[in-house]
Write a protein that holds these residues in place. Structure first.
Motif, PDB file in Angstrom:
ATOM      1  N   ARG A 119      51.713  88.544  65.981  1.00  0.00           N
ATOM      2  CA  ARG A 119      51.790  88.621  64.522  1.00  0.00           C
ATOM      3  C   ARG A 119      51.921  87.207  63.980  1.00  0.00           C
ATOM      4  O   ARG A 119      52.856  86.497  64.325  1.00  0.00           O
ATOM      5  N   PHE A 120      50.993  86.823  63.131  1.00  0.00           N
ATOM      6  CA  PHE A 120      50.961  85.458  62.632  1.00  0.00           C
ATOM      7  C   PHE A 120      51.689  85.366  61.311  1.00  0.00           C
ATOM      8  O   PHE A 120      51.406  86.108  60.391  1.00  0.00           O
ATOM      9  N   ASP A 121      52.595  84.446  61.249  1.00  0.00           N
ATOM     10  CA  ASP A 121      53.284  84.159  59.995  1.00  0.00           C
ATOM     11  C   ASP A 121      52.605  82.939  59.392  1.00  0.00           C
ATOM     12  O   ASP A 121      52.759  81.828  59.875  1.00  0.00           O
ATOM     13  N   VAL A 122      51.802  83.175  58.355  1.00  0.00           N
ATOM     14  CA  VAL A 122      50.978  82.111  57.800  1.00  0.00           C
ATOM     15  C   VAL A 122      51.458  81.770  56.392  1.00  0.00           C
ATOM     16  O   VAL A 122      51.667  82.646  55.573  1.00  0.00           O
ATOM     17  N   ALA A 123      51.614  80.494  56.114  1.00  0.00           N
ATOM     18  CA  ALA A 123      52.082  80.075  54.792  1.00  0.00           C
ATOM     19  C   ALA A 123      50.908  79.897  53.853  1.00  0.00           C
ATOM     20  O   ALA A 123      50.567  78.791  53.462  1.00  0.00           O
ATOM     21  N   ASP A 124      50.251  80.979  53.525  1.00  0.00           N
ATOM     22  CA  ASP A 124      49.155  80.843  52.566  1.00  0.00           C
ATOM     23  C   ASP A 124      49.348  81.771  51.383  1.00  0.00           C
ATOM     24  O   ASP A 124      48.438  82.016  50.609  1.00  0.00           O
ATOM     25  N   GLY A 125      50.526  82.297  51.260  1.00  0.00           N
ATOM     26  CA  GLY A 125      50.826  83.099  50.083  1.00  0.00           C
ATOM     27  C   GLY A 125      50.352  84.539  50.161  1.00  0.00           C
ATOM     28  O   GLY A 125      50.675  85.337  49.311  1.00  0.00           O
ATOM     29  N   SER A 126      49.568  84.881  51.188  1.00  0.00           N
ATOM     30  CA  SER A 126      49.133  86.267  51.269  1.00  0.00           C
ATOM     31  C   SER A 126      50.269  87.116  51.808  1.00  0.00           C
ATOM     32  O   SER A 126      51.073  86.658  52.612  1.00  0.00           O
ATOM     33  N   SER A 127      50.326  88.343  51.344  1.00  0.00           N
ATOM     34  CA  SER A 127      51.467  89.168  51.731  1.00  0.00           C
ATOM     35  C   SER A 127      51.236  89.870  53.060  1.00  0.00           C
ATOM     36  O   SER A 127      52.169  90.182  53.773  1.00  0.00           O
ATOM     37  N   SER A 128      49.968  90.118  53.399  1.00  0.00           N
ATOM     38  CA  SER A 128      49.742  90.875  54.626  1.00  0.00           C
ATOM     39  C   SER A 128      49.811  89.945  55.830  1.00  0.00           C
ATOM     40  O   SER A 128      49.431  88.784  55.768  1.00  0.00           O
ATOM     41  N   VAL A 129      50.312  90.497  56.888  1.00  0.00           N
ATOM     42  CA  VAL A 129      50.476  89.721  58.108  1.00  0.00           C
ATOM     43  C   VAL A 129      49.192  89.822  58.909  1.00  0.00           C
ATOM     44  O   VAL A 129      48.583  90.879  58.972  1.00  0.00           O
ATOM     45  N   MET A 130      48.789  88.732  59.517  1.00  0.00           N
ATOM     46  CA  MET A 130      47.628  88.815  60.384  1.00  0.00           C
ATOM     47  C   MET A 130      48.108  89.247  61.760  1.00  0.00           C
ATOM     48  O   MET A 130      49.018  88.668  62.322  1.00  0.00           O
ATOM     49  N   ARG A 131      47.477  90.304  62.274  1.00  0.00           N
ATOM     50  CA  ARG A 131      47.882  90.826  63.575  1.00  0.00           C
ATOM     51  C   ARG A 131      46.732  90.740  64.552  1.00  0.00           C
ATOM     52  O   ARG A 131      45.572  90.910  64.163  1.00  0.00           O
ATOM     53  N   LEU A 132      47.064  90.536  65.785  1.00  0.00           N
ATOM     54  CA  LEU A 132      46.060  90.572  66.834  1.00  0.00           C
ATOM     55  C   LEU A 132      46.621  91.460  67.931  1.00  0.00           C
ATOM     56  O   LEU A 132      47.613  91.110  68.578  1.00  0.00           O
ATOM     57  N   ALA A 133      45.986  92.635  68.098  1.00  0.00           N
ATOM     58  CA  ALA A 133      46.521  93.581  69.068  1.00  0.00           C
ATOM     59  C   ALA A 133      45.373  94.231  69.831  1.00  0.00           C
ATOM     60  O   ALA A 133      44.378  94.566  69.233  1.00  0.00           O
ATOM     61  N   PHE A 134      45.485  94.463  71.136  1.00  0.00           N
ATOM     62  CA  PHE A 134      46.570  93.991  71.992  1.00  0.00           C
ATOM     63  C   PHE A 134      45.975  93.066  73.042  1.00  0.00           C
ATOM     64  O   PHE A 134      44.801  93.188  73.365  1.00  0.00           O
ATOM     65  N   LEU A 135      46.784  92.206  73.587  1.00  0.00           N
ATOM     66  CA  LEU A 135      46.357  91.333  74.675  1.00  0.00           C
ATOM     67  C   LEU A 135      47.297  91.552  75.839  1.00  0.00           C
ATOM     68  O   LEU A 135      48.399  92.050  75.671  1.00  0.00           O
ATOM     69  N   LYS A 136      46.833  91.131  77.007  1.00  0.00           N
ATOM     70  CA  LYS A 136      47.748  91.121  78.150  1.00  0.00           C
ATOM     71  C   LYS A 136      48.926  90.224  77.806  1.00  0.00           C
ATOM     72  O   LYS A 136      48.769  89.210  77.117  1.00  0.00           O
ATOM     73  N   LYS A 137      50.083  90.590  78.281  1.00  0.00           N
ATOM     74  CA  LYS A 137      51.278  89.866  77.855  1.00  0.00           C
ATOM     75  C   LYS A 137      51.183  88.368  78.152  1.00  0.00           C
ATOM     76  O   LYS A 137      51.496  87.528  77.306  1.00  0.00           O
ATOM     77  N   GLU A 138      50.698  88.018  79.361  1.00  0.00           N
ATOM     78  CA  GLU A 138      50.630  86.602  79.725  1.00  0.00           C
ATOM     79  C   GLU A 138      49.660  85.881  78.786  1.00  0.00           C
ATOM     80  O   GLU A 138      49.910  84.780  78.323  1.00  0.00           O
ATOM     81  N   ARG A 139      48.524  86.550  78.528  1.00  0.00           N
ATOM     82  CA  ARG A 139      47.510  85.965  77.656  1.00  0.00           C
ATOM     83  C   ARG A 139      48.087  85.755  76.252  1.00  0.00           C
ATOM     84  O   ARG A 139      47.828  84.737  75.616  1.00  0.00           O
ATOM     85  N   ALA A 140      48.873  86.725  75.790  1.00  0.00           N
ATOM     86  CA  ALA A 140      49.483  86.617  74.464  1.00  0.00           C
ATOM     87  C   ALA A 140      50.387  85.397  74.386  1.00  0.00           C
ATOM     88  O   ALA A 140      50.320  84.611  73.447  1.00  0.00           O
ATOM     89  N   HIS A 141      51.207  85.218  75.425  1.00  0.00           N
ATOM     90  CA  HIS A 141      52.120  84.080  75.420  1.00  0.00           C
ATOM     91  C   HIS A 141      51.355  82.765  75.490  1.00  0.00           C
ATOM     92  O   HIS A 141      51.678  81.800  74.804  1.00  0.00           O
ATOM     93  N   GLN A 142      50.286  82.776  76.315  1.00  0.00           N
ATOM     94  CA  GLN A 142      49.496  81.568  76.486  1.00  0.00           C
ATOM     95  C   GLN A 142      48.808  81.205  75.168  1.00  0.00           C
ATOM     96  O   GLN A 142      48.843  80.061  74.715  1.00  0.00           O
TER      97      GLN A 142
END
Lengths: 465, 161
Positions: A119-142
């Motif tokens: 879940r990306f917390d982006v400082a662009d004033g938009s209210s909706s969160v950008m989500r990317l689902a799903f990745l392998k856990k290691e890949r997500a951390h990387q």
């Protein structure tokens, strides 16, 4: 570095939509209620059941495959792109240098499959969160590490003149001490982070047992249990809703606080928690608007506290307080506060903090007027406030005691209140409001003149820049 | 608080409040008279159920009526150098200060009754839901001017979050 479009993990649509499958099966089951087990799966019905089942499965699989095919992401030097949807396309992108933080969440099923959501917390004033689902856990951390490193490079590249930075980041404070807030988590997930507080399971369970809803739940259960034992079987009907309501609360608290770990990063706190759904979350100190340290009634004897904050832009929880410490002693409070609010604006920080979470008028605390005794016999001594150089600290509450901290530059508005009874005793109260949640500064039943003075100074402080 | 000079709202706002008081009282009274109607239809309704509700409604309504004029007179706002102060309430007094720099948007609304008397209501919002100032009963022109001034002051003194 420009990566090509990549797809998410093939199991993602299933993790998103497993409820649909369960729902379909449930609809089938309840609509064929009158049939016995053997009638369902034997004789002439078997063929139909199998055909419909396979058909439904195929349709679902096709939808899932399409959904998977159309969900793609790409990382470039400057942007992160996430595309999704086949009929209703959504194309989201975020400029790397505006990515403030990235949370990693794992709902139950994803966790069982070793997948994770970003879940990306982006400082662009938009209210909706950008989500990317799903990745392998290691890949997500990387990926999280890569993006945050890129963000760090993009921001510290000093290519932008300060004025432009200011114009681009309206949500960010521009005060000098806020500087670290723009460089979130240098190398995210890097080792060597200081763990400031980890909540052991035993203490967490103990703390939940000592909360009023738990005690009420247990009393209810006992009451109904006795009724049933005494032969009033009808009382059983009362048990179930009570159990559901109480159990729901208990589970939510448990899930939110289980395995709670808060660690120190360059910019603020990083929190990971969860029993069935795990979640990792960053709380940059620059986003914290107000802090509340509370001690529920039965925790007071044990010296346990709970800390919540009003924070801006933390994704889906932007309108309610964010838990940053489910339970901890004064030592943990000091550590967490040291990160969230390193400067209390007083020389004797620790002592002032201690006075704030307990009771007393040392270090300049002003308490409610003696005349408030009749209105709040148990709380008037505890109620009070302290204006430091940078923060307004207020204390309130009778059974559960609360201390709230609002930095002057986070004040959105100040209000002054006086009811008819208070007026008779020349009392008045002042409330200080902040954004991002319901935590407020609450100085209650003060001497009338003192309240007026506080009201005026707070209003002046709020307008300062 | 004494040194702040407050501007009161338009006196005709009293009429707006009076008319809405009439409408509200009529509605509540109608509901409270249901037991009486049932009794007239020869249903068996205890006497206290017939008398008590209308009596309560009338007493509360009179009390509110008594307060309306003072409530309207208690309303006021002051534009100070750095902030806007709004005052309200007779029994429960309240003052709200909104620094211009924290102002997010100003909303102007007017209901049918208010429109008849060329009045409007300004709602001044900040990022904190609880820090909201409401000024009812402004003459339409005053309201528009105030809104413009507030918006301009907000822009000039804007503080980020």
């Amino acid at each position: 570095m420009t990566e090509n479009w990549q797809r998410v993990h093939p199991a993602s649509p299933f993790v998103h939509g497993w409820l649909a499958i369960v729902g379909l099966i449930w609809v089938y089951w309840t609509s064929t209620d009158e049939l016995s087990w053997s009638e369902r799966f034997a004789g002439p019905r078997l063929g139909w059941t199998a055909a419909i089942g396979v058909g439904a499965l195929l349709v679902i699989l096709v939808f899932y495959a399409l959904s998977w095919y159309f969900t793609r992401y790409r990382l470039t030097d400057t942007h992160v792109y996430v595309n999704a949807g086949m009929l209703f396309r959504s194309q989201k992108q975020a400029r790397i240098e505006r990515v403030q933080a990235i949370d990693i969440a794992q709902p139950l099923l994803a966790r069982l499959l070793g997948l994770a959501e970003l879940r990306f917390d982006v400082a662009d004033g938009s209210s909706s969160v950008m989500r990317l689902a799903f990745l392998k856990k290691e890949r997500a951390h990387q990926l999280r590490g890569e993006i945050l490193t890129l963000a760090q490079i993009a921001r510290t590249g000093t290519a932008q003149p300060p004025a432009e930075v200011l114009a681009q980041e309206p949500e960010q404070d521009t005060l000098p001490e806020e500087e670290p807030a723009r460089h979130p988590e240098a190398v995210a997930g890097a080792s060597g982070q200081l763990i400031v507080s980890k909540v052991p399971a035993g203490r967490l369970l103990g703390s939940l047992m000592l909360r009023v809803p738990t005690i009420l739940g247990v009393l209810f259960a006992l009451f109904f249990g006795i009724m049933v034992v005494l032969g009033n079987a009808g009382a059983l009907a009362g048990v179930i809703p009570a159990l559901l309501g109480f159990g729901g609360w208990f589970y939510k608290e448990l899930n939110n606080s289980w395995n709670f770990t808060a660690s120190n990063t360059d910019t603020g706190l990083r929190i990971s928690r969860g029993l069935t759904d795990t979640r990792q979350q960053s709380i940059p100190s620059g986003r914290v608007q107000a802090i509340k340290i509370s001690a529920p009634m039965l925790w007071r004897a044990l010296g346990w506290y709970r800390i919540e904050v009003n924070a801006l832009g933390l994704g889906d929880e932007s309108d309610s307080e964010t838990l940053v410490m489910p339970v901890g002693n004064f030592e943990s409070v000091c550590q967490v506060m040291g990160i969230l609010l390193p400067d209390l604006g007083v020389p004797a920080q620790r002592e002032v903090l201690y006075t704030a979470v307990t009771t007393g008028t040392q270090h300049g605390f002003t308490s409610s007027s003696q005349r408030a005794k009749a209105f709040s016999p148990g709380a008037w001594k505890h109620q009070g406030f302290l204006e430091t150089d940078s923060v307004l600290i207020t204390r309130y509450g009778w059974l559960a005691r609360v201390a709230s901290f609002i930095p002057y530059r986070r004040i959105q508005g100040v209000s002054w209140h006086q009811g008819p009874l208070e007026r008779r005793r020349a009392l008045a109260g002042v409330r200080v409001h902040s954004a991002g949640g319901s935590i407020l500064g609450y100085a209650h039943q003060l001497d009338h003149d003192r309240a007026g003075e506080l009201f005026r100074t707070q209003a002046r402080r709020a307008a300062e820049r | 608080m004494q040194q702040t000079e407050f501007t009161g709202v338009d006196p005709s706002y009293y009429k707006v409040r009076l008319i809405s008081w009439l409408i509200n009282t009529a509605i509540y009274l109608l509901i409270a008279l249901v037991p009486l109607a049932l009794k007239l239809f020869t249903l068996d309704v205890p006497l206290w159920l017939v008398i008590l509700p209308p009596l309560t409604v009338i007493l509360i309504a009179l009390w509110v009526l008594f307060l309306i004029r003072r409530r309207v007179r208690a309303l006021g706002y002051a534009e100070r150098e750095e902030d806007l102060v709004v005052r309200s309430g007779v029994m429960f007094r309240k003052q709200v200060v909104i620094p211009y720099g924290r102002l997010q948007y100003v909303e102007m609304t007017s209901g049918p009754l208010e429109r008849r008397y060329q009045l409007c209501k300004l709602t001044v919002n900040t990022a904190a839901g609880a820090a909201t100032a409401v000024i009812p009963g402004l003459p339409a022109q005053t309201g528009t001017d105030l809104r413009e001034r507030l918006a301009a002051a907000g822009e000039e003194k804007m503080i980020g979050l």
